[in-house]
Design a protein around this motif. Structure first.
Motif, PDB file in Angstrom:
ATOM      1  N   GLY A  32      21.908   1.798   0.604  1.00  0.00           N
ATOM      2  CA  GLY A  32      21.366   2.024   1.947  1.00  0.00           C
ATOM      3  C   GLY A  32      20.043   2.747   1.966  1.00  0.00           C
ATOM      4  O   GLY A  32      19.348   2.748   2.994  1.00  0.00           O
ATOM      5  N   ASP A  33      19.673   3.394   0.845  1.00  0.00           N
ATOM      6  CA  ASP A  33      18.384   4.094   0.790  1.00  0.00           C
ATOM      7  C   ASP A  33      17.235   3.085   0.876  1.00  0.00           C
ATOM      8  O   ASP A  33      17.293   1.995   0.289  1.00  0.00           O
ATOM      9  CB  ASP A  33      18.248   4.880  -0.519  1.00  0.00           C
ATOM     10  N   LYS A  34      16.191   3.478   1.581  1.00  0.00           N
ATOM     11  CA  LYS A  34      15.001   2.638   1.662  1.00  0.00           C
ATOM     12  C   LYS A  34      14.091   2.927   0.477  1.00  0.00           C
ATOM     13  O   LYS A  34      13.806   4.088   0.162  1.00  0.00           O
ATOM     14  CB  LYS A  34      14.253   2.896   2.976  1.00  0.00           C
ATOM     15  N   LEU A  35      13.641   1.877  -0.179  1.00  0.00           N
ATOM     16  CA  LEU A  35      12.736   2.028  -1.316  1.00  0.00           C
ATOM     17  C   LEU A  35      11.320   2.278  -0.810  1.00  0.00           C
ATOM     18  O   LEU A  35      10.979   1.907   0.334  1.00  0.00           O
ATOM     19  CB  LEU A  35      12.749   0.777  -2.191  1.00  0.00           C
ATOM     20  N   PRO A  36      10.457   2.878  -1.625  1.00  0.00           N
ATOM     21  CA  PRO A  36       9.041   3.015  -1.228  1.00  0.00           C
ATOM     22  C   PRO A  36       8.439   1.637  -0.949  1.00  0.00           C
ATOM     23  O   PRO A  36       8.896   0.621  -1.479  1.00  0.00           O
ATOM     24  CB  PRO A  36       8.402   3.664  -2.464  1.00  0.00           C
ATOM     25  N   SER A  37       7.410   1.597  -0.146  1.00  0.00           N
ATOM     26  CA  SER A  37       6.758   0.330   0.192  1.00  0.00           C
ATOM     27  C   SER A  37       6.047  -0.242  -1.035  1.00  0.00           C
ATOM     28  O   SER A  37       5.852   0.456  -2.046  1.00  0.00           O
ATOM     29  CB  SER A  37       5.735   0.546   1.305  1.00  0.00           C
ATOM     30  N   GLU A  38       5.646  -1.501  -0.927  1.00  0.00           N
ATOM     31  CA  GLU A  38       4.909  -2.132  -2.033  1.00  0.00           C
ATOM     32  C   GLU A  38       3.642  -1.340  -2.354  1.00  0.00           C
ATOM     33  O   GLU A  38       3.309  -1.137  -3.531  1.00  0.00           O
ATOM     34  CB  GLU A  38       4.559  -3.578  -1.682  1.00  0.00           C
ATOM     35  N   ASN A  39       2.957  -0.908  -1.312  1.00  0.00           N
ATOM     36  CA  ASN A  39       1.728  -0.132  -1.536  1.00  0.00           C
ATOM     37  C   ASN A  39       2.031   1.178  -2.261  1.00  0.00           C
ATOM     38  O   ASN A  39       1.310   1.589  -3.174  1.00  0.00           O
ATOM     39  CB  ASN A  39       1.025   0.162  -0.208  1.00  0.00           C
ATOM     40  N   GLU A  40       3.092   1.861  -1.835  1.00  0.00           N
ATOM     41  CA  GLU A  40       3.459   3.139  -2.449  1.00  0.00           C
ATOM     42  C   GLU A  40       3.862   2.948  -3.913  1.00  0.00           C
ATOM     43  O   GLU A  40       3.478   3.739  -4.783  1.00  0.00           O
ATOM     44  CB  GLU A  40       4.598   3.786  -1.654  1.00  0.00           C
ATOM     45  N   LEU A  41       4.645   1.906  -4.192  1.00  0.00           N
ATOM     46  CA  LEU A  41       5.040   1.634  -5.583  1.00  0.00           C
ATOM     47  C   LEU A  41       3.835   1.242  -6.426  1.00  0.00           C
ATOM     48  O   LEU A  41       3.731   1.623  -7.598  1.00  0.00           O
ATOM     49  CB  LEU A  41       6.096   0.517  -5.621  1.00  0.00           C
ATOM     50  N   SER A  42       2.910   0.504  -5.813  1.00  0.00           N
ATOM     51  CA  SER A  42       1.694   0.100  -6.521  1.00  0.00           C
ATOM     52  C   SER A  42       0.881   1.314  -6.959  1.00  0.00           C
ATOM     53  O   SER A  42       0.407   1.393  -8.092  1.00  0.00           O
ATOM     54  CB  SER A  42       0.858  -0.800  -5.615  1.00  0.00           C
ATOM     55  N   VAL A  43       0.763   2.303  -6.046  1.00  0.00           N
ATOM     56  CA  VAL A  43       0.018   3.530  -6.371  1.00  0.00           C
ATOM     57  C   VAL A  43       0.800   4.377  -7.370  1.00  0.00           C
ATOM     58  O   VAL A  43       0.242   4.886  -8.355  1.00  0.00           O
ATOM     59  CB  VAL A  43      -0.258   4.341  -5.086  1.00  0.00           C
ATOM     60  N   GLN A  44       2.111   4.533  -7.148  1.00  0.00           N
ATOM     61  CA  GLN A  44       2.947   5.383  -7.995  1.00  0.00           C
ATOM     62  C   GLN A  44       2.974   4.906  -9.446  1.00  0.00           C
ATOM     63  O   GLN A  44       2.883   5.713 -10.383  1.00  0.00           O
ATOM     64  CB  GLN A  44       4.376   5.413  -7.437  1.00  0.00           C
ATOM     65  N   TYR A  45       3.074   3.591  -9.638  1.00  0.00           N
ATOM     66  CA  TYR A  45       3.178   3.041 -10.998  1.00  0.00           C
ATOM     67  C   TYR A  45       1.855   2.493 -11.519  1.00  0.00           C
ATOM     68  O   TYR A  45       1.794   1.984 -12.639  1.00  0.00           O
ATOM     69  CB  TYR A  45       4.246   1.936 -11.035  1.00  0.00           C
ATOM     70  N   GLN A  46       0.805   2.597 -10.668  1.00  0.00           N
ATOM     71  CA  GLN A  46      -0.541   2.147 -11.059  1.00  0.00           C
ATOM     72  C   GLN A  46      -0.523   0.691 -11.516  1.00  0.00           C
ATOM     73  O   GLN A  46      -1.010   0.338 -12.600  1.00  0.00           O
ATOM     74  CB  GLN A  46      -1.115   3.061 -12.153  1.00  0.00           C
ATOM     75  N   VAL A  47       0.071  -0.159 -10.676  1.00  0.00           N
ATOM     76  CA  VAL A  47       0.129  -1.598 -10.941  1.00  0.00           C
ATOM     77  C   VAL A  47      -0.284  -2.336  -9.665  1.00  0.00           C
ATOM     78  O   VAL A  47      -0.366  -1.745  -8.583  1.00  0.00           O
ATOM     79  CB  VAL A  47       1.551  -2.054 -11.360  1.00  0.00           C
ATOM     80  N   SER A  48      -0.528  -3.623  -9.790  1.00  0.00           N
ATOM     81  CA  SER A  48      -0.921  -4.427  -8.622  1.00  0.00           C
ATOM     82  C   SER A  48       0.284  -4.696  -7.725  1.00  0.00           C
ATOM     83  O   SER A  48       1.440  -4.601  -8.157  1.00  0.00           O
ATOM     84  CB  SER A  48      -1.512  -5.756  -9.086  1.00  0.00           C
ATOM     85  N   ARG A  49       0.019  -5.062  -6.473  1.00  0.00           N
ATOM     86  CA  ARG A  49       1.119  -5.406  -5.559  1.00  0.00           C
ATOM     87  C   ARG A  49       1.845  -6.656  -6.036  1.00  0.00           C
ATOM     88  O   ARG A  49       3.046  -6.808  -5.805  1.00  0.00           O
ATOM     89  CB  ARG A  49       0.555  -5.619  -4.147  1.00  0.00           C
TER      90      ARG A  49
END
Length: 368
Positions: A32-49
């Protein structure tokens, strides 16, 4: 074999996917937890969307997450465990024709009688494969699991998966071995320490003085059989000599015991008996001694463990320890069913040690 270089982009989405999956399985991310957005994951892991989308797509296809249009991506309830599926999973290290089919036969006889079906998994004694099996089973509707742990002497790094089973109230029973940090969990085991003691004591009582031990180092059975060997020597006032111990790993079981015993024999080291980890190893040891020009049992006595079909061949009968394979399977299945029906309130003994019994064959000769 040609080593192919994995593209850096591919490494990135696998790393992201594995990291998110580990957080879900460990409970850091809950259903039920919401995952970070694509943009947030992109910044957090330093990868492309695009890399993020690929990782999330794999997790969604595997059932770990789900997307809701306009709201985001959420962690799934891996599976709705009804505890009434009538499915029991059995995880074994091997499915060879040695002892495991008879153990599984014992499990099946009890479960079939009670209307259950078996989901069978094989790890090939790999801890990473055991973890993958548990991950897969967490996504299925099962009522319980019987587990033969892989390399049970080595510290278990996937405790979080067993903790998930408990969180989902899926009971499990260990057979054949048990991880050290989980020895309080329900299990059905042979008393391997006593078995190793009994077989070594028999050799000592029949006049053997230079007893070599061949033991498996990466499972608890090998460690306990070695412990029994050492106890018998100590009790008899015999010196424990580490140079008379041959340790082997799962991966080198077909080569190392044979080569080490053959080398000992060819070098003329004092040797009048060999205590073997099991009957399979005893067969290898007998081949090594024979190829080194020694006779069994006239020159060297050899013992096994398990009383498998290998223990009898054309009039040759190995001195060995009985392994009640079907009975062990039956006892494990009955214990698991009791845990399913009664939970922790079960009156049944949850930590079962089966008493060993020695079978005297003609692979040993009296040295008195």
């Amino acid at each position: 074999m040609i080593n192919q270089k994995i593209p850096q982009k591919e490494l990135k989405y696998y790393k992201l996917m594995d990291d998110l999956k580990e957080k879900i399985l460990s409970g850091e991310i809950h259903a039920g937890d919401k995952l970070p957005s694509e943009n947030e994951l992109s910044v957090q892991y330093q990868v492309s969307r695009q890399t993020v989308r690929k990782a999330l797509s794999i997790l969604e296809n595997a059932g770990y997450i789900y997307a809701e249009h306009g709201r985001g991506t959420f962690c799934s309830e891996l599976v709705h465990h009804t505890r009434n599926s009538k499915n029991i999973a059995v995880i074994t290290t091997y499915l060879s024709d040695y002892i495991f089919p008879r153990v599984i036969g014992g499990i099946d006889s009890v479960l079939t009688r009670e209307g259950y079906s078996i989901i069978l998994k094989n790890t090939r004694n790999s801890r990473s494969q055991e973890a993958r099996c548990l991950e897969e089973l967490l996504s299925k509707d099962i009522d319980g699991i019987i587990v033969e742990p892989s390399k049970s002497q080595i510290y278990c790094k996937h405790m979080n998966l067993y903790q998930k089973l408990e969180e989902y109230q899926i009971p499990y029973v260990f057979i054949q071995g048990c991880f050290a940090q989980m020895d309080d969990k329900p299990h059905v085991l042979m008393d391997d320490c006593k078995g190793g003691y009994m077989i070594t004591r028999y050799l000592l009582d029949t006049g053997h003085k230079n007893i070599v031990g061949v033991f498996k180092s990466d499972d608890i059975q090998g460690q306990n059989r070695h412990k029994g060997y050492a106890m018998a020597l100590q009790e008899a006032g015999m010196l424990y000599d580490p140079d008379r111990i041959i340790w082997f790993y799962t991966e080198d079981r077909t080569v190392h015991p044979y080569e080490a015993v053959k080398r000992m024999a060819e070098q003329g080291k004092p040797l009048d008996a060999v205590v073997c980890y099991n009957d399979q190893i005893a067969v290898k040891v007998i081949q090594a001694l024979t190829n080194a020009g020694l006779r069994v049992p006239e020159d060297v006595s050899v013992t096994g463990y398990d009383n498998s079909y290998m223990a009898n061949n054309d009039g040759f009968k190995l001195t060995t320890i009985v392994h009640p394979q079907e009975k062990l399977g039956e006892m494990a299945a009955e214990l698991l069913l009791d845990l399913i029906l009664n939970g922790e309130e079960t009156q049944k003994e949850k930590n079962i040690l089966i008493e060993p019994e020695i079978i005297i064959g003609n692979s040993c000769m009296d040295r008195l």
